[in-house]
Write an enzyme that holds these catalytic residues in place. Sequence first.
Site, short mmCIF file in Angstrom:
data_model
loop_
_atom_site.label_atom_id
_atom_site.label_comp_id
_atom_site.label_asym_id
_atom_site.label_seq_id
_atom_site.Cartn_x
_atom_site.Cartn_y
_atom_site.Cartn_z
N ASP A 50 0.80 -1.21 0.00
CA ASP A 50 0.00 0.00 0.00
C ASP A 50 0.85 1.27 0.00
O ASP A 50 0.34 2.36 0.09
CB ASP A 50 -0.97 0.02 1.19
CG ASP A 50 -0.26 -0.22 2.50
OD1 ASP A 50 0.92 -0.60 2.46
OD2 ASP A 50 -0.89 -0.04 3.54
N GLN A 89 -4.99 6.49 6.68
CA GLN A 89 -6.38 6.26 6.31
C GLN A 89 -6.67 4.77 6.27
O GLN A 89 -6.04 4.01 5.54
CB GLN A 89 -6.78 6.91 4.98
CG GLN A 89 -8.29 7.04 4.78
CD GLN A 89 -8.95 7.90 5.89
OE1 GLN A 89 -8.30 8.72 6.53
NE2 GLN A 89 -10.25 7.68 6.13
N LEU A 90 -7.61 4.36 7.08
CA LEU A 90 -7.99 2.96 7.17
C LEU A 90 -8.35 2.42 5.79
O LEU A 90 -9.18 2.99 5.09
CB LEU A 90 -9.19 2.82 8.11
CG LEU A 90 -9.66 1.39 8.38
CD1 LEU A 90 -8.62 0.63 9.20
CD2 LEU A 90 -11.01 1.40 9.09
N HIS A 91 -7.70 1.33 5.39
CA HIS A 91 -7.98 0.76 4.08
C HIS A 91 -7.91 -0.77 4.14
O HIS A 91 -7.07 -1.35 4.82
CB HIS A 91 -7.02 1.29 3.01
CG HIS A 91 -5.57 1.16 3.35
ND1 HIS A 91 -4.91 2.06 4.15
CD2 HIS A 91 -4.64 0.25 2.97
CE1 HIS A 91 -3.64 1.72 4.26
NE2 HIS A 91 -3.45 0.60 3.57
N LEU A 92 -8.83 -1.37 3.42
CA LEU A 92 -8.96 -2.83 3.35
C LEU A 92 -8.32 -3.32 2.06
O LEU A 92 -8.57 -2.79 0.98
CB LEU A 92 -10.44 -3.21 3.37
CG LEU A 92 -10.78 -4.68 3.14
CD1 LEU A 92 -10.39 -5.52 4.34
CD2 LEU A 92 -12.28 -4.83 2.84
#
Length: 622
Positions: free
Chosen positions: A348, A517-520
């Site tokens: 990421d 930032q929260l990311h899946l």
Amino acid sequence: MLQKKELPKLNEGFARIVFCHNENDVEATIKAYSALGPLDTLSNGCFGQKNPDAKIQLGIMKFLKKVEAPSSLGSCSDSVQDSACPQASNANNTCCKGTTKQSLLLGAASKEVKESEDMAKGSVDADVSAGDITTLAFPSISTADFQFNNEKASDIIVEKVEEFVNKLENARLVLVDLSHGSKILSLVRAKAAKRNIDSKKFFTFVGDITRLYSQGGLHCNAIANASNWRLKPGGGGVNAAIFAAAGPSLETATKERAKSLLPGHAVVVPLPSDSPLYTREGVSHVIHVLGPNMNPQRPNSLNNDYTKGCSILREAYTSLFTGFLSIMRSRLKLPRRISEKLESSPSDLKDPSHGPRNHLTNSDQKIKRDDDSVYERSKKCKGTHNETVADISAPSSTYGKVTGDKSKLEGPTSKSWGSWAQALYHIAMHPEKHKEKLLEVLDAVVVLNDLYPKACKHLLVLAQHEGLDCLADVHQEHLQLLMTMHAVGLKWAEKFLHEDSSMVFRLGYHSVPSMRQLHLHVISQDFNSNHLKNKKHWNSFNTAFFRDSVDVIEEIKNHGKATIKVEDCQLSMELRCHRCRSAHPNIPRLKSHISICQAPFPHALLENGRLVLAPKHNWSDT
């Protein structure tokens, strides 16, 4: 054991390699490893190799013949003690004492115990992990080319080590020499033993100071260079070797710090990130130190004036150890931050050099690196929970610190992420400015392709929620958002499965992400990608560092928070197939294997919907 085959190396992924030279060695080693228990932890490294440059060992063909019945070996045969005991030594010779269990361990070839215990890299003593300990490796100053008396030098080394050892806290000093028969090592060991100096904080080590990790499994954050007054390459011995191993960037960095050096003084030089010593060995600093000269063939000889010479040598070691203390203390004050190149970071973390699809702005693409942050980069060679955070995370002040039980992250959220790490945050907060890069925009989430995918299909589902930087920020009130993110990720996985039913997907989060930032992650399990290049890439998706979305949701439901599993060695563990769990020495070998591996996925992944696959596939029966 075949002829004309290159011998294995530690940097291929092994934790420990022991070279045997006869049948008794083999028998004793097998017997020793058979006695290992699940809680036995021993030193890592490369031991027993008589000639590191040899392609094959002498008498190797004996191994192809029938081995005679083993003799009575006791706890460890003499031959194995000679060839297989660690090169690292200390005042009490603890590495070669005790039972067989405390003498031998062959990382990849030994019985598997807990994987997290197996993979601790760079430790020297059985109960010491280098990942937890800041380490300085130093040669004996002035006793080689400058011909300082070994007896007097050893007295001063032990005197100064004893003076500084209690100031080290969680750090250690290692005296290094190339020769097993080194007189200075022998003298120092004996004198340190008489003074009862803590052998965990100071010991001797036989090896090349420029290859302590790659050849000996000993990770050192700083190494000392017995320099000349001009601070330039040249001469012989340690100075020439260190400048050659570090490359031209060390000379450039040294010039920025000092032009020359007086006897008895030292200068600390942070290694540039492009130095081979930095990238290969994990060395973050070189400390140049100049001692007294007793060689009449060299400039500024003291003509055997040992009164002045001993005074200068004491000053030299004081300056050296003081410089190391400054490195150690600066480490404790540092924010946790990533300082790796974008290309080598986890999936990421995006590469700014990528073409038209690049969704990072120029300001988002820069990683600032200064003298204080250089230490963190060196942790790539280690494997504890602290370094795991440092290598793959943004600054610790953003998400707090890892607690002693490693079960959660504590501390307030702040806006201290680097500019490059803000890219996903800006996309999530202002999707209207990034429409051309997004696959889908919904009320609560946005979806985009990972710019540097680690598999054929690799998406990111971003939460459009202020204040959710990572899993540590997620609580009970965010449960519906997580369920929405999972549902959106599942929808995209099913879309891809409709196009290709042979694919398998996994949805999850990195325990400590590299970008805000929260990311899946929605990632296919083929891992067929040119961007999957190193151990960290692989292990960030195939160890407990990767938290399955279904498990996170269940934890939030039951406990109101997610467990952040940042355990020892997660990102530096050996490479293992995610299906059959077989170990492989490097990424090319691993990729070749997984392209043909048809083993069923581990039972744990097949439970609770952790894998997403087409209905007709039953991988447990494959």
